[in-house]
Motif scaffolding. Structure first.
Motif, PDB file in Angstrom:
ATOM      1  N   PRO A   1      41.190  59.660  37.564  1.00 34.57           N
ATOM      2  CA  PRO A   1      39.550  59.535  37.109  1.00 34.57           C
ATOM      3  C   PRO A   1      39.658  58.080  36.276  1.00 34.57           C
ATOM      4  N   GLY A   2      40.932  57.716  35.977  1.00 37.87           N
ATOM      5  CA  GLY A   2      40.828  56.537  35.363  1.00 37.87           C
ATOM      6  C   GLY A   2      41.682  55.493  36.049  1.00 37.87           C
ATOM      7  N   PRO A   3      41.742  54.213  35.795  1.00 35.73           N
ATOM      8  CA  PRO A   3      42.536  53.144  36.720  1.00 35.73           C
ATOM      9  C   PRO A   3      43.864  53.245  36.274  1.00 35.73           C
ATOM     10  N   ASN A   4      44.731  52.673  37.266  1.00 33.60           N
ATOM     11  CA  ASN A   4      46.180  52.552  37.052  1.00 33.60           C
ATOM     12  C   ASN A   4      46.631  51.537  36.070  1.00 33.60           C
ATOM     13  N   LEU A   5      47.356  51.864  35.104  1.00 28.46           N
ATOM     14  CA  LEU A   5      47.657  51.015  33.800  1.00 28.46           C
ATOM     15  C   LEU A   5      48.919  50.298  33.896  1.00 28.46           C
ATOM     16  N   ALA A   6      49.648  50.151  34.994  1.00 31.08           N
ATOM     17  CA  ALA A   6      51.071  49.432  35.035  1.00 31.08           C
ATOM     18  C   ALA A   6      50.515  48.127  35.005  1.00 31.08           C
ATOM     19  N   GLY A   7      51.126  47.583  33.627  1.00 32.78           N
ATOM     20  CA  GLY A   7      51.160  46.093  33.613  1.00 32.78           C
ATOM     21  C   GLY A   7      49.887  45.856  33.017  1.00 32.78           C
ATOM     22  N   VAL A   8      48.961  46.603  32.461  1.00 34.28           N
ATOM     23  CA  VAL A   8      47.874  46.467  31.869  1.00 34.28           C
ATOM     24  C   VAL A   8      47.611  45.417  31.015  1.00 34.28           C
ATOM     25  N   VAL A   9      48.648  45.173  30.054  1.00 29.83           N
ATOM     26  CA  VAL A   9      48.465  44.321  28.995  1.00 29.83           C
ATOM     27  C   VAL A   9      48.970  42.807  29.428  1.00 29.83           C
ATOM     28  N   GLY A  10      47.716  42.086  29.482  1.00 30.52           N
ATOM     29  CA  GLY A  10      48.146  40.646  29.922  1.00 30.52           C
ATOM     30  C   GLY A  10      47.278  40.575  31.198  1.00 30.52           C
ATOM     31  N   ARG A  11      47.013  41.850  32.138  1.00 30.86           N
ATOM     32  CA  ARG A  11      46.159  41.874  33.178  1.00 30.86           C
ATOM     33  C   ARG A  11      44.686  41.714  32.873  1.00 30.86           C
ATOM     34  N   ARG A  12      44.154  41.326  33.961  1.00 34.93           N
ATOM     35  CA  ARG A  12      42.416  40.949  33.813  1.00 34.93           C
ATOM     36  C   ARG A  12      42.032  42.555  33.527  1.00 34.93           C
ATOM     37  N   ILE A  13      40.772  42.627  32.690  1.00 37.25           N
ATOM     38  CA  ILE A  13      40.207  43.773  32.389  1.00 37.25           C
ATOM     39  C   ILE A  13      39.480  44.018  33.783  1.00 37.25           C
ATOM     40  N   GLY A  14      39.355  45.344  33.821  1.00 36.94           N
ATOM     41  CA  GLY A  14      38.834  45.821  35.208  1.00 36.94           C
ATOM     42  C   GLY A  14      39.823  45.178  36.478  1.00 36.94           C
ATOM     43  N   GLY A  15      41.041  45.169  36.148  1.00 34.75           N
ATOM     44  CA  GLY A  15      41.926  44.706  37.268  1.00 34.75           C
ATOM     45  C   GLY A  15      42.504  45.416  38.377  1.00 34.75           C
ATOM     46  N   ASP A  16      42.231  46.798  38.298  1.00 37.10           N
ATOM     47  CA  ASP A  16      42.803  47.612  39.326  1.00 37.10           C
ATOM     48  C   ASP A  16      42.111  47.809  40.510  1.00 37.10           C
ATOM     49  N   ARG A  17      42.352  46.962  41.478  1.00 38.52           N
ATOM     50  CA  ARG A  17      41.405  46.655  42.886  1.00 38.52           C
ATOM     51  C   ARG A  17      41.154  48.233  43.353  1.00 38.52           C
ATOM     52  N   ALA A  18      41.964  49.230  43.216  1.00 40.63           N
ATOM     53  CA  ALA A  18      41.568  50.359  43.765  1.00 40.63           C
ATOM     54  C   ALA A  18      40.641  51.258  42.972  1.00 40.63           C
ATOM     55  N   PHE A  19      40.301  51.028  41.800  1.00 49.44           N
ATOM     56  CA  PHE A  19      39.354  51.582  40.921  1.00 49.44           C
ATOM     57  C   PHE A  19      38.088  50.903  40.817  1.00 49.44           C
ATOM     58  N   GLY A  20      36.997  51.801  40.818  1.00 46.20           N
ATOM     59  CA  GLY A  20      35.519  51.254  40.712  1.00 46.20           C
ATOM     60  C   GLY A  20      35.138  51.563  39.316  1.00 46.20           C
ATOM     61  N   TYR A  21      35.062  50.244  38.481  1.00 47.73           N
ATOM     62  CA  TYR A  21      34.965  50.226  37.120  1.00 47.73           C
ATOM     63  C   TYR A  21      33.348  50.317  36.968  1.00 47.73           C
ATOM     64  N   SER A  22      32.859  50.509  35.472  1.00 53.05           N
ATOM     65  CA  SER A  22      31.625  50.260  34.931  1.00 53.05           C
ATOM     66  C   SER A  22      31.559  48.889  34.887  1.00 53.05           C
ATOM     67  N   PRO A  23      30.248  48.612  35.054  1.00 50.82           N
ATOM     68  CA  PRO A  23      29.669  47.047  34.875  1.00 50.82           C
ATOM     69  C   PRO A  23      30.364  46.475  33.525  1.00 50.82           C
ATOM     70  N   ALA A  24      30.491  47.447  32.275  1.00 50.83           N
ATOM     71  CA  ALA A  24      30.839  46.829  31.199  1.00 50.83           C
ATOM     72  C   ALA A  24      32.345  46.244  31.448  1.00 50.83           C
ATOM     73  N   LEU A  25      33.226  46.788  31.998  1.00 51.46           N
ATOM     74  CA  LEU A  25      34.534  46.481  32.253  1.00 51.46           C
ATOM     75  C   LEU A  25      34.721  45.618  33.480  1.00 51.46           C
ATOM     76  N   GLU A  26      33.838  45.585  34.439  1.00 47.76           N
ATOM     77  CA  GLU A  26      34.064  44.763  35.640  1.00 47.76           C
ATOM     78  C   GLU A  26      33.549  43.380  35.179  1.00 47.76           C
ATOM     79  N   GLN A  27      32.347  43.405  34.263  1.00 49.03           N
ATOM     80  CA  GLN A  27      32.023  42.009  33.789  1.00 49.03           C
ATOM     81  C   GLN A  27      32.601  41.191  32.610  1.00 49.03           C
ATOM     82  N   ALA A  28      33.728  41.937  32.248  1.00 52.38           N
ATOM     83  CA  ALA A  28      34.299  41.319  31.059  1.00 52.38           C
ATOM     84  C   ALA A  28      34.790  40.197  31.002  1.00 52.38           C
ATOM     85  N   GLY A  29      35.406  39.573  32.131  1.00 50.23           N
ATOM     86  CA  GLY A  29      35.731  38.115  32.317  1.00 50.23           C
ATOM     87  C   GLY A  29      36.998  37.764  31.515  1.00 50.23           C
ATOM     88  N   ARG A  30      37.677  38.699  31.025  1.00 47.78           N
ATOM     89  CA  ARG A  30      38.931  38.302  30.228  1.00 47.78           C
ATOM     90  C   ARG A  30      40.208  39.164  30.407  1.00 47.78           C
TER      91      ARG A  30
END
Ligand code: HEC
Length: 115
Positions: free
Chosen positions: A41-70
């Protein structure tokens, strides 16, 4: 008696601050942390710290995270876990926050350790 009290004083906070336990209790129902595990129901968080926000390619994020750009850093993660909606209005994390600062710090430590 004194020994008992000491043992309780030591194990109580130590348990509360074990990030893996906090994660299992509050996050694992939606998030995997094993690299390559399927998103739930949520994205995979392996390596999330330092990773792009909304960076799990297998997950469809909300526009809020998809467009965070950092990228995620620890400070942003701590704020997000305190109040996801405040940091990214419209996020689908909803009210799955951690009210206790010690729990947030412990989970951040844990997430920094899963690469
Ligand atoms: C009920 C399900 C659910 C629970 C419980 C939950 N989350 Fe989430 N989480 C999500 C969803 C859904 C998203 C994607 C949000 C979006 O697209 O706006 C998300 C996104 C995230 C992200 C951003 C990931 C990325 O790739 O940018 C982090 C970090 C995160 N959650 C951490 C946690 C932590 C830590 C906990 C436990 C305290 C937790 N979540 C509990 C559903 C949940």
């Amino acid at each position: 008696m004194r020994v008992m009290a000491l043992a309780l004083a030591l194990t109580g906070p130590a348990l509360a601050q074990d990030g893996r336990v906090v994660f299992e209790n509050h996050c694992a129902s939606c998030h995997a942390v094993e690299r390559g595990a399927e998103a739930g129901p949520g994205p995979n968080l392996a390596g999330v710290v330092g990773r792009r926000i909304g960076g799990d390619r297998a997950f469809g994020y909300s526009p809020a995270l998809e467009q965070a750009g950092r990228n995620w850093d620890r400070a942003l993660l701590l704020r997000f876990l305190a109040d996801p909606e405040e940091v990214f209005p419209g996020t689908w994390m909803g009210a799955n926050n951690l009210p206790e600062a010690a729990d947030r710090a412990a989970v951040a430590d844990f997430l920094q350790s899963v690469r």
